[in-house]
Design a protein around this motif. Structure first.
Motif: not given
Lengths: 577, 347, 355
Positions: B6-11, B13-14, B90-91
């Motif tokens: 999740i956090t890797a893909a979060a916002l 610039m992921a 990103t979402s």
């Protein structure tokens, strides 16, 4: 005796309803957990993460929070602004509440109604109205001032784009909180307490000072704290007024952290002090209202005594007139005028009257229809779900039917401590990741609105429940109705007026929400409040006023219809106003 | 483990950058097959930073040609559009078909992230200058506009009007100016960057003392002039000024000798466009002569289409000293620009 | 086997033990009164029977089936009981007819059947004329009858009444007592009736259960309870009485420290230690002179006060050791305060109480 013979037959017909209380409890606990705990968890989690490709644990966000002068300044300004708003609201509202509750001022009912109606006005719309009225150059007041006195083009009387201007615009929105609490308290201060003081030889002023004011002091303080809280967590008005004035308050600062390149970690960290301040203020308010002395106000000793104003009557009327004009009448007039004239500077005459803005909003602006539909649908959904959930939760809590039920109440009240913008950040962090992809759908807004409105709905419903005798429900149960069936057949109809009131309250609250919404809308999930904000950024005041009028018209229409609908218990509501 | 995901893909610039080394694809024509397929989809979603009235007009023109295809115009400031696309992509939310902002940096970023679908309409391939389109065909300059200084001729006599950027520091303009925000407007971000290079940050510091009214979008200062709220704008879209002039508002543009910042607005089709054919059709339409002419006539935008005729009375682009910025140099400076700006202007 | 059985029933609220383990058997068709002062656990017992609160121990059985135990509780709606509440709990948003019909509708009876049965019960309770009124438009007595009708119409297995008359004024209360008894005689439901008013219990009950401090003190017919109390508490609670304490003497004799010996014809004398004798006020015979045959059961005392009550005089007499005794005498027996008077305690009226 013949009647008794078929008892056994009757026995077989008995309804064997399944008791749903545990599944209901579980469902609600899960729902409230998702609504309240999950976003807060992510908020705290992300506040300790770096942004970027490989997020890792960091304290840097908190370090920036306390070392960045811009951040500190925005907190200082926000707190200063909120305190000023609280004091101003109290100064405006208390004398007015006294005049309305305790004197022979004419038109008291109308004044109360007008003040109540101003609850419905979204604060951001009010702020835009004050831009129209009091912008230093184009503001109507300043134009009139200059032309009346023949002054040069750069002199002005008032400037809304300033710290005092912002305080004023917000106080106009928050003073009804203080007014309502103080006026209600004054309604209930038993006259015999004051009579007792008079008999002991206290003059009118002494009685007022020594008895009446101390008795309503808790209400004043509590109202003022609400005003402070509202001001501190408000987004729309500062975004419209503070940014042109050249300063950030904390809400706009948090919002700006989402501009490119976004800093969600810092935004999360910046939101946490706001959350803590809110919790402290709410506890303070509860402590003040919970003090012993205040319960005396529940006493029922006839009509409160009325002070005759005599020759002061005209001064009082002037005072109330000025306050109402400034806070309610002028902003509405400004909105209507701007909606029907070309640019705001135009004088009103038949030549300048135009339906241009209406045509643009209704037929040319492609976002209007979608936004109106989304707003309406979300308003209805939120109001319905929140009312239903609040109904069941307050039932479980007030009837103490299950151990642990009161924690549901705690959960349902908790969001009151979460400022809208903080919730916006938290929900974005919770639902805009690949795990839960609700961002971009209408559901994330529904979740936001449910969370925001739950405390209000819950408080209204639980006080309503306390007015329904538990034996009425037990009578239903013992005659064979399950818990839910009883709730539906007996309790709900008895709570009908309260349910309708709560529903309207939530609906109105939803359609004017901006601070969480601003971070959560996307193209397909536009709301009227957001397009108003977007239009303000591009300076289309005429279109804004048209949309604002439509929004207000919908609010009033829905409230009106909800109160008149016979199935919802129509006429009983009338007295409530 | 899933936390990491999740956090890797979060916002923002992921996503890992995808190498985009492909050649530009072959130019395409609007064929009856494309039109039919687009009609089938019936809808195109356009995220734009162009003034809402201009964008709606453009959509109206498209609808006239293809009444079966709805155009959903989503207008916000460039940075908001960027923020929105970033959040959505990103979402994993794919709402937008065609995107357009006035901040060239965005398109470098989108391209790097692999969010754009390379395609080149015939007219772009034939007539656009090479430096105004992506060599790999990911995007092309849909419009250009200047960020201009302008004033109300009725509120500020011509003799008193500023001639250069440094004139603005004169105390007589104190409290009279309005200005848009680089954190919000891509045009102003570009302008702030080139002006800080040309004039230095101390110019901004002094301007900050002038009690400048701060607004957000670069469409807003001209409107504040129209309302008479301020007499002078430091920056703002040229096209908005043109439109107000057409409506008869007494506004005059100043092209200072130091130069006027130019913002290039690129457009592109998104890789995950939900209405692929309609997007392709609409994208070609954006660069067509009629659309570009409408942009120029109604919107006051500058066009790279050689056949577009500028309205009489407007200063032609070639007669103006233009300050162009390099998006690749601008990108790493953004945080610094915003921090400096907040220091001098308070927001 | 009794129809309704409570066995070792217990209920705690936190550390507070409301019901401490009670056993009771109620026959089908019997009307049982749970009688006791407030806080004695009678209402809790009723709510346990209704299923509103789960039990912490013991069992409740109806017709042999367990409905409440430590482990499981059949919810109220599953018990086919009905209840009359202290507040009547009439639903203010429904008419009299709708209130009464509610339980039948829940049982999915056909509409004409519902109407027939409601009409029938409204006639029995003399409410037919009021069927379309709302509860707010009725007098207290009428509301009470609606409440009865609503409870009876579903033909419950067990009818529960929670202080049903406490909100009525004195006249109406007396009338309703007989009404309840009449309806019970008509329908003969197994009924549990909670009250703190002993005369209410005496008029209506087949079986009176006196409760105190979470336990049953005594259960019996009204006559048993009144005439043959087994504990000091019951004797005091049901009708006024004098309790005289002493030690065990020969056989059924109780000896007081001041020398008074009381021969008791009924009751049990505690085997050792303190024991007590109950003599009701009106059973004491007062005289100015020492009664003739008085080896025992007679004592002299000083009149503390004397009140004329029309039908009789109410005396308070102090014995030598300061103990006071209340006695009733005919109107013509007048002795002013401060004078000596003799009291006789007839042995057949003295009941020995072991606790």
């Amino acid at each position: 005796m013949a009647v008794i013979t078929d008892t056994t037959l009757n026995d077989d017909r008995r309804r064997k309803g399944v008791d749903l209380s545990w599944p209901t409890f579980g469902f609600l606990a899960a729902l409230l957990g998702v609504l309240v705990i999950l976003p807060l968890f992510w908020l705290i989690w992300y506040s300790f993460r770096t942004s970027g490709r490989r997020p890792e644990f960091t304290l840097q966000n908190y370090v920036s929070l306390v070392t960045d002068p811009a951040m500190l300044r925005s907190y200082a300004l926000a707190i200063g602004m909120a305190l000023a708003v609280g004091i101003l609201s109290c100064l405006i509202a208390t004398p007015m509440a006294w005049l309305v509750a305790r004197t022979d001022l004419p038109g008291k009912r109308w004044i109360r109604m007008l003040v109540t109606a101003s609850f419905v006005t979204p604060p951001f719309l009010g702020a835009i109205a004050y831009e129209i009225i009091a912008a230093p150059n184009s503001g109507l007041v300043n134009i009139i001032y200059r032309s009346a006195l023949g002054l040069s083009a750069d002199s002005y009387l008032v400037n809304i784009y300033s710290f005092p201007g912002l305080v004023f615009a917000i106080a106009c929105f928050t003073f009804p909180f203080v007014f309502t609490l103080v006026a209600n308290a004054l309604d209930r201060v038993p006259s015999d307490l004051e009579d007792a003081s008079s008999i002991l030889g206290g003059g009118a002023m002494t009685t007022l000072r020594k008895v009446t004011i101390p008795m309503v002091l808790p209400a004043m303080l509590a109202g003022t704290l609400i005003a402070i809280l509202q001001a501190l967590t408000m987004f729309g008005s500062p975004a419209i007024i503070a940014l042109p004035a050249g300063f950030h308050v904390i809400t706009t600062k948090i919002w700006s952290l989402f501009q490119f390149p976004p800093k969600p970690g810092l935004a999360a960290a910046a939101a946490i002090p706001l959350l803590l301040i809110t919790i402290v203020l709410l506890r303070a308010q509860k402590a003040i209202l919970g003090r012993r002395g205040y319960t005396v106000l529940g006493g029922k000793s006839g009509t409160p005594r009325i002070t005759e104003l005599g020759r002061w009557k005209w001064a009082a009327i002037a005072f109330v007139g000025v306050i109402l004009s400034l806070t309610i009448i002028l902003p509405y007039l400004a909105l209507v005028k701007t909606a029907f004239t070309g640019t705001i500077g135009d004088a009103i005459s038949f030549d300048t009257l135009t339906l241009r803005h209406w045509k643009f909003v209704l037929f040319e602006f492609s976002a209007t229809q979608l936004a109106l539909r989304n707003t309406f649908v979300l308003g209805v959904m939120t109001a319905t779900i929140v009312t239903a959930v609040a109904l069941v939760v307050s039932y479980l809590v007030t009837r103490k039917s299950l151990p642990g039920a009161r924690y549901l109440g705690v959960l349902a009240t908790a969001p009151v401590a979460i400022p809208g913008i903080v919730l916006g950040v938290a929900l974005f962090l919770s639902y805009a990741n690949p795990m839960f992809q609700l961002y971009g759908t209408i559901w994330i807004l529904l979740i936001a609105f449910m969370t925001i409105e739950l405390p209000a709905g819950y408080q209204q419903m639980s006080s309503a429940f306390q007015g329904v005798h538990p034996e009425l429900e037990e009578a239903g149960r013992i005659l064979g109705a399950s818990r839910l069936k009883t709730l539906w057949d007996i309790t709900a109809p008895l709570l009908r007026t309260s349910v309708v009131a709560a529903w309207c309250f939530v609906f109105v609250g939803t359609i004017r929400e901006l601070s969480a919404t601003i971070l959560l809308t996307t193209a397909n999930t536009k709301l009227v409040s957001v397009i108003i904000y977007d239009l303000n950024e591009s300076g289309d005041l005429g279109a804004i006023c048209v949309l604002g009028i439509i929004l207000l018209a919908i609010s009033f229409a829905v409230v009106f219809v909800a109160n008149r609908l016979p199935v919802l218990g129509g006429s009983q509501m009338n007295a409530r106003g | 483990m899933w936390f990491k995901t999740i956090t890797a893909a979060a916002l923002g610039m992921a996503f890992g950058a995808l190498p985009a080394l492909a050649e530009a694809p072959a130019p395409y024509q609007v064929t009856p097959e494309l039109e039919a397929a687009a009609r089938q989809e019936g809808k195109v979603v356009f995220y734009t930073a162009t003034d809402v009235a201009v964008a709606e007009k453009l959509a109206g023109l498209f609808r006239e040609k293809y009444p079966e295809i709805q155009v959903q115009v989503e207008r916000a400031g460039s940075e908001r559009v960027f923020q929105r696309i970033g959040q959505e992509y990103t979402s994993g939310i794919y709402n937008a078909d065609v995107i357009e902002t006035s901040d060239a940096v965005h398109f470098q970023y989108f391209k790097r992230e692999g969010w754009l679908e390379p395609m080149v309409p015939q007219v772009v391939a034939d007539s656009w200058p090479a430096e105004e389109k992506d060599p790999d065909g990911n995007f092309a300059a849909y419009r250009a506009h200047l960020s201009v200084m302008a004033y109300r001729t009725d509120l500020l006599p011509e003799a008193d009007a500023p001639k250069t950027w440094t004139d603005l520091l004169d105390p007589k303009y104190k409290g009279k100016m309005v200005k848009a925000h680089p954190g919000y407007s891509g045009t102003v971000m570009t302008a702030t960057f080139v002006l800080s290079q040309t004039l230095g940050w101390d110019w901004f510091e002094k301007l900050g003392q002038q009690n400048v009214m701060q607004v957000q979008s670069s469409t807003e200062p001209p409107k504040k002039l129209a309302q008479g709220e301020r007499a002078l704008e430091v920056d703002g879209n040229e096209y908005n000024v043109f439109r107000l002039q057409d409506e008869g508002v007494p506004i005059k543009i100043v092209y200072p000798a130091e130069g006027t910042p130019l913002a290039v607005g690129n457009a592109a089709v998104l890789a995950e466009a939900p209405n692929k054919n309609a997007a392709k059709l609409f994208y070609a339409f954006l660069f067509s002569r009629e659309a570009q002419q409408l942009n120029s006539d109604f919107g006051g935008l500058r066009s790279f289409h050689p056949e577009v005729k500028e309205k009489a009375g407007r200063t032609p682009l070639k007669d103006i000293k233009v300050l162009e910025s390099d998006p690749e140099k601008l990108e790493p400076m953004i945080d610094e620009i915003k921090a400096n700006y907040e220091k001098y202007f308070g927001t | 086997m009794a129809f309704l059985e409570l066995a070792g029933l217990r209920k705690n609220y936190g550390a507070f033990q409301a019901v401490k383990g009670i056993d009771l058997a109620v026959e089908k068709g019997q009307l049982v009164c749970l009688l006791g002062p407030s806080g004695c656990g009678k209402t809790t017992t009723l709510r346990l029977i209704a299923g509103f609160v789960p039990a912490n121990g013991g069992e409740i059985r109806v017709g042999g089936k367990v409905v409440s135990s430590e482990h499981s509780t059949v919810p109220p709606e599953g018990r086919n009981m009905s209840m009359i509440f202290q507040s009547y709990a009439l639903w203010p948003h429904m008419t009299v007819f709708q209130n009464v019909a509610y339980g039948l509708k829940l049982r999915k009876l056909p509409a004409d059947e519902v109407r027939r049965r409601v009409d029938e019960i409204l006639a029995s309770t003399r409410l037919s004329a009021l069927a379309e009124r709302y509860p707010g438009e009725l007098s207290g007595g009428q509301q009470q009858r609606v409440s009865l009708a609503r409870a009876l119409v579903i033909k419950p297995e067990i009818l529960l009444l929670d202080e049903p008359l406490s909100n009525l004024d004195a006249n109406l209360r007396e009338e309703m007592r007989f009404e309840i008894r009449r309806l019970h005689d008509e329908f003969r439901y197994t009924t549990v009736y909670v009250t703190h008013d002993q005369s209410e219990a005496m008029t209506t009950a087949d079986l009176i259960v006196v409760m105190n401090d979470g336990l049953i003190e005594q259960a019996g017919s009204p006559e048993d309870i009144y005439a043959r109390p087994e504990t000091e508490f019951v004797a005091r609670f049901i009708g006024g009485t004098n309790i005289l304490k002493g030690r065990r003497g020969d056989g059924q004799t109780v000896l007081r420290d001041d020398g008074l010996a009381l021969v008791c014809r009924s009751g049990t004398v505690a085997p050792d230690g303190q024991t007590a004798v109950s003599v009701r006020h009106h059973d004491i015979v007062l005289s100015k002179d020492r009664p003739g045959d008085s080896g025992s059961n007679a004592a002299a005392g000083t009149v503390v006060r004397q009140i004329y009550l029309g039908s009789h005089r109410d005396y308070l007499v102090s014995l030598k050791d300061g103990e006071t005794v209340r006695a009733l005498a005919p109107v013509d027996f007048a002795v002013p305060a401060g004078q000596e008077v003799w009291m006789r305690f007839p042995p057949e009226r003295c009941r020995a109480l072991s606790r």
